[in-house]
Scaffold this motif. Sequence first.
Motif, PDB file in Angstrom:
ATOM      1  N   THR A 298      35.641  51.685  41.953  1.00 25.69           N
ATOM      2  CA  THR A 298      35.406  50.957  40.712  1.00 25.69           C
ATOM      3  C   THR A 298      34.988  51.962  39.650  1.00 25.69           C
ATOM      4  OG1 THR A 298      34.287  49.045  39.735  1.00 25.69           O
ATOM      5  CG2 THR A 298      32.978  50.392  41.209  1.00 25.69           C
ATOM      6  N   ILE A 344      38.453  43.699  44.129  1.00 25.91           N
ATOM      7  CA  ILE A 344      37.514  43.112  45.100  1.00 25.91           C
ATOM      8  C   ILE A 344      37.751  41.613  45.275  1.00 25.91           C
ATOM      9  CG2 ILE A 344      35.651  42.667  43.427  1.00 25.91           C
ATOM     10  CD1 ILE A 344      35.123  43.873  47.051  1.00 25.91           C
ATOM     11  N   THR A 345      38.167  40.921  44.207  1.00 21.92           N
ATOM     12  CA  THR A 345      38.378  39.475  44.342  1.00 21.92           C
ATOM     13  C   THR A 345      39.426  39.191  45.417  1.00 21.92           C
ATOM     14  OG1 THR A 345      37.823  39.240  42.030  1.00 21.92           O
ATOM     15  CG2 THR A 345      38.870  37.349  43.058  1.00 21.92           C
ATOM     16  N   VAL A 420      36.614  34.050  37.427  1.00 29.82           N
ATOM     17  CA  VAL A 420      35.905  35.281  37.779  1.00 29.82           C
ATOM     18  C   VAL A 420      36.416  36.439  36.953  1.00 29.82           C
ATOM     19  CG1 VAL A 420      37.575  35.782  39.628  1.00 29.82           C
ATOM     20  CG2 VAL A 420      35.368  36.930  39.629  1.00 29.82           C
ATOM     21  N   GLY A 421      35.557  37.428  36.765  1.00 33.60           N
ATOM     22  CA  GLY A 421      36.010  38.708  36.227  1.00 33.60           C
ATOM     23  C   GLY A 421      35.410  39.077  34.895  1.00 33.60           C
ATOM     24  N   PRO A 423      33.061  37.181  31.224  1.00 35.46           N
ATOM     25  CA  PRO A 423      32.491  35.943  30.695  1.00 35.46           C
ATOM     26  C   PRO A 423      33.615  35.020  30.226  1.00 35.46           C
ATOM     27  CG  PRO A 423      31.388  37.879  29.756  1.00 35.46           C
ATOM     28  CD  PRO A 423      32.588  38.373  30.511  1.00 35.46           C
ATOM     29  N   THR A 446      32.170  32.056  38.520  1.00 34.29           N
ATOM     30  CA  THR A 446      31.501  32.876  39.534  1.00 34.29           C
ATOM     31  C   THR A 446      31.236  34.282  39.007  1.00 34.29           C
ATOM     32  OG1 THR A 446      33.616  33.637  40.444  1.00 34.29           O
ATOM     33  CG2 THR A 446      32.708  31.609  41.370  1.00 34.29           C
ATOM     34  N   PHE A 447      29.975  34.637  38.895  1.00 31.56           N
ATOM     35  CA  PHE A 447      29.644  36.007  38.491  1.00 31.56           C
ATOM     36  C   PHE A 447      29.424  36.849  39.739  1.00 31.56           C
ATOM     37  CE2 PHE A 447      26.500  39.316  38.212  1.00 31.56           C
ATOM     38  CZ  PHE A 447      27.068  40.120  37.245  1.00 31.56           C
ATOM     39  N   TRP A 448      30.084  38.003  39.766  1.00 33.25           N
ATOM     40  CA  TRP A 448      29.827  38.980  40.827  1.00 33.25           C
ATOM     41  C   TRP A 448      30.505  40.282  40.477  1.00 33.25           C
ATOM     42  CZ3 TRP A 448      33.653  39.993  44.977  1.00 33.25           C
ATOM     43  CH2 TRP A 448      34.860  39.294  44.812  1.00 33.25           C
ATOM     44  N   GLN A 449      30.448  41.264  41.364  1.00 32.81           N
ATOM     45  CA  GLN A 449      30.973  42.608  41.090  1.00 32.81           C
ATOM     46  C   GLN A 449      31.561  43.201  42.375  1.00 32.81           C
ATOM     47  OE1 GLN A 449      26.934  44.145  40.110  1.00 32.81           O
ATOM     48  NE2 GLN A 449      27.740  44.441  38.043  1.00 32.81           N
ATOM     49  N   GLU A 451      30.555  45.692  43.659  1.00 39.81           N
ATOM     50  CA  GLU A 451      29.363  46.126  44.374  1.00 39.81           C
ATOM     51  C   GLU A 451      28.662  45.002  45.131  1.00 39.81           C
ATOM     52  OE1 GLU A 451      30.217  46.687  41.282  1.00 39.81           O
ATOM     53  OE2 GLU A 451      29.621  48.675  40.558  1.00 39.81           O
ATOM     54  N   ASP A 535      24.932  44.456  33.571  1.00 36.87           N
ATOM     55  CA  ASP A 535      25.287  43.349  32.682  1.00 36.87           C
ATOM     56  C   ASP A 535      24.050  42.816  31.975  1.00 36.87           C
ATOM     57  OD1 ASP A 535      28.179  42.478  32.974  1.00 36.87           O
ATOM     58  OD2 ASP A 535      27.586  42.720  35.072  1.00 36.87           O
ATOM     59  N   ARG A 550      28.789  43.600  29.654  1.00 38.36           N
ATOM     60  CA  ARG A 550      28.243  44.903  30.074  1.00 38.36           C
ATOM     61  C   ARG A 550      27.317  45.467  29.010  1.00 38.36           C
ATOM     62  NH1 ARG A 550      29.258  46.001  35.389  1.00 38.36           N
ATOM     63  NH2 ARG A 550      28.379  48.004  34.809  1.00 38.36           N
ATOM     64  N   LEU A 561      37.568  46.366  34.806  1.00 34.75           N
ATOM     65  CA  LEU A 561      36.449  47.162  34.351  1.00 34.75           C
ATOM     66  C   LEU A 561      36.926  48.596  34.107  1.00 34.75           C
ATOM     67  CD1 LEU A 561      33.527  46.309  34.025  1.00 34.75           C
ATOM     68  CD2 LEU A 561      33.075  47.211  36.296  1.00 34.75           C
TER      69      LEU A 561
HETATM   70  O1  PRX Z   1      30.674  42.490  33.692  1.00 32.78           O
HETATM   71  C1  PRX Z   1      30.750  41.658  34.817  1.00 32.78           C
HETATM   72  C2  PRX Z   1      32.134  41.073  34.904  1.00 32.78           C
HETATM   73  O2  PRX Z   1      32.879  41.941  35.736  1.00 32.78           O
HETATM   74  C3  PRX Z   1      32.042  43.005  36.203  1.00 32.78           C
HETATM   75  C4  PRX Z   1      32.418  43.387  37.605  1.00 32.78           C
HETATM   76  O3  PRX Z   1      33.716  43.882  37.601  1.00 32.78           O
HETATM   77  P1  PRX Z   1      34.418  44.240  38.978  1.00 32.78           P
HETATM   78  O4  PRX Z   1      33.515  45.078  39.801  1.00 32.78           O
HETATM   79  O5  PRX Z   1      35.748  44.789  38.630  1.00 32.78           O
HETATM   80  O6  PRX Z   1      34.576  42.860  39.718  1.00 32.78           O
HETATM   81  C5  PRX Z   1      35.285  41.837  39.112  1.00 32.78           C
HETATM   82  C6  PRX Z   1      35.443  40.690  40.073  1.00 32.78           C
HETATM   83  C7  PRX Z   1      34.210  40.258  40.763  1.00 32.78           C
HETATM   84  C8  PRX Z   1      30.650  42.454  36.089  1.00 32.78           C
HETATM   85  O7  PRX Z   1      29.687  43.476  36.066  1.00 32.78           O
HETATM   86  N1  PRX Z   1      32.142  39.721  35.481  1.00 32.78           N
HETATM   87  C9  PRX Z   1      32.624  39.346  36.677  1.00 32.78           C
HETATM   88  N2  PRX Z   1      32.531  38.010  36.818  1.00 32.78           N
HETATM   89  C10 PRX Z   1      31.963  37.518  35.698  1.00 32.78           C
HETATM   90  C11 PRX Z   1      31.705  38.618  34.852  1.00 32.78           C
HETATM   91  N3  PRX Z   1      31.106  38.456  33.647  1.00 32.78           N
HETATM   92  C12 PRX Z   1      30.768  37.209  33.285  1.00 32.78           C
HETATM   93  N4  PRX Z   1      30.995  36.109  34.035  1.00 32.78           N
HETATM   94  C13 PRX Z   1      31.597  36.215  35.241  1.00 32.78           C
HETATM   95  N5  PRX Z   1      31.826  35.126  35.959  1.00 32.78           N
END
Ligand code: PRX
Length: 685
Positions: A298, A344-345, A420-421, A423, A446-449, A451, A535, A550, A561
């Motif tokens: 990443t 990652i998704t 996802v991904g 905002p 769904t918020f995640w990364q 990581e 974030d 971010r 990203l």
């Molecule tokens: O900034 C956030 C945004 O995507 C970042 C993570 O990117 P990546 O590691 O490529 O993974 C993407 C798929 C999980 C985060 O730090 N992000 C991801 N989901 C959201 C989001 N920002 C806002 N709302 C979300 N649901």
Amino acid sequence: MATHEEALKAVYKPSAEFQKNAHVSSMEKYREMHKQSVEDPDTFWGNIAKDFYWKTAPEGKVLDYNFNVSKGKIEIKWFEGAVTNICYNVLDRNVKDRGLGDRIAFYWEGNDPDDSAKYTYGELLKLVCKFANVLKSQGVKKGDRVAIYMPMIIELVVAMLACARIGAVHSIVFAGFSSESLAGRILDAKCEMLITTDGVYRGTKLINLKEISDGAMAKCKENAFSVKKCIVVRHLGDPVNGTDDKTSSPAAKRPCKNLRTPWNPDKDMWWHELMTDVSEECEPEWMGAEEPLFMLYTSGSTGKPKGVLHTTGGYMLYTATTFKYTFDYHPDDIYHCTADIGWITGHSYVVYGPMANAATSVMFEGVPTYPDAGRFWEYVDKYKINQFYTAPTAIRSLMKFGDSFVTKHSRASLKVLGTVGEPINPEAWVWYHKVVGDGRCPVVDTFWQTETGGHVVTPLPGCTPAKPGAACFPFFGVVPAIIDESTGKEIDGPGEGYLVFKQPWPGIMRTVYGDHERFERTYFSKFPGYYVTGDGCRRDADGYYWITGRIDDMLNVSGHLLSTAEIESSLVEHPSIAEAAVVSHPHKVKGESTYCFVTLKDGTAFNDDLVSELKDQVRKTIGPFAKPDYIQNAPALPKTRSGKIMRRVLRKIACNDRDFGDISTLADPSVVELLLENRPNIGDV
Ligand code: PRX
């Protein structure tokens, strides 16, 4: 009837009908489960672990960790001492232990609507065992890294699960990265082998993946590293290499006149040739719960991508559990995630999470607008998809085509919609809910990364009253906090600051491959005792979490990203460029776009040719999805007296916003006016 303004601000509760069957149907139940998951992880995750197959089962204490850099090494251990294999759990457990061998694991929908296939769990188990035996016969062993550069075809799933079966660490590189990016990732991980494909169509565009792979292997060689073997799937079939097997390969169905597959007989091997006469049995390699499963690169704020490393036991439980609860998945549901497995998704919610639940999924090779902008909804009806998971950028781009592409398809099967991904703006959220879901389906933002391995802040569809644009509440095991940058202290109640997590959940990454110090520095040094997401986040008076984007030197373009430093270093490789500074600029469809300020070397001219050369340069060094949107000539950059570029000022200039705040620390404030005058006309984006 609510007005549009009211719809954007409304709270959307799940219907009583939906709640009847939901895994979690009330906020009381959610709170009770969340409380146990964070206060008594041994019981909570220990109980979930019982659904899985362990060679040595976890016992007693499941978590051991240090999250505080000032107290020593950052360490996270879940189920230490337990032994399992994730491939066994997503295949053999379903086929042999649960008798689900005939259940469809994947419906595969090709780029062309009449190209499709289906694979049961039983069939996949055989394919995976065969390919695991192929890997072993080619000398791949436990702990070896295997690079995978493939499109969305079933062989990609087979390759990754075969690695997992024998304990090899897969490193999947999204097949939209350039040969340079692929080479960088192969070199960093010292991959023994590369698995790729001849080519793929994305819409009408043909991409020669083998050629890009060869470019990457050549670059590795220049850096004194040689990839030993390259296995190639014949997906399209070209008239030069392989007119021999017209019947056994699915490629025979889609012969491709314009594809020439370069071939190095010392290194290259066809997948379909290796897969003949191989045993369909392969004993899994039994792995410690904390032994590596995969790495996935990443973007990093220094410009060099980070190899995010995930381990076996915790990742398995976390992706399985988030999948079940966030999408409220029930047996016999048909689920679909539009993400590419190269991100990652795709790892967590195309492959591991759904398969751990013995889910039936649809895997899609193509693009949302081919043959037309109704493609998603056409195959939602074809497969009767119940859960649909995509990215805000896809939703926004489809909104532009008008509602009729959606409404001409029934979509009656849809139950849950996910995003996802990045905002999601309330406008897109409401369109997704109202038009795509006919106002009937809960939307889970769904918020995640990469990581975090799996969802960390998300609504649950059967209980959370959702607010458009809010990621809502923490998932089980997750304890979020918001830190005020100026005081470094946690904010209580409503407020805005850095989103951090206070304790590990099972899916969190364990290290940056080969650079544990970078892991500690990136995620744990800013606020000791906390995992820092990078974030920004706001918590409202009702305790909802709203991700604001971010707050480090990272851009999120169409959910990808990117690091500003990585783009800058690509730009300055051009012989005309002396210096570059890249900032994010809001974009209606992509969320953010890249706006680059470039300072030319003396004697060079800024013109359209240079602009296209620079865009091309970034496309070649990183990948087509990173191609900059805007390039501005910057005779000088706004710097402090100590020489630091004030990006905050550049972001304002990019938006033609004169509200600069305090710029008294600038060495030469006249630069600001000069740059405003030099802005290109970028229209309404
Ligand atoms: O900034 C956030 C945004 O995507 C970042 C993570 O990117 P990546 O590691 O490529 O993974 C993407 C798929 C999980 C985060 O730090 N992000 C991801 N989901 C959201 C989001 N920002 C806002 N709302 C979300 N649901």
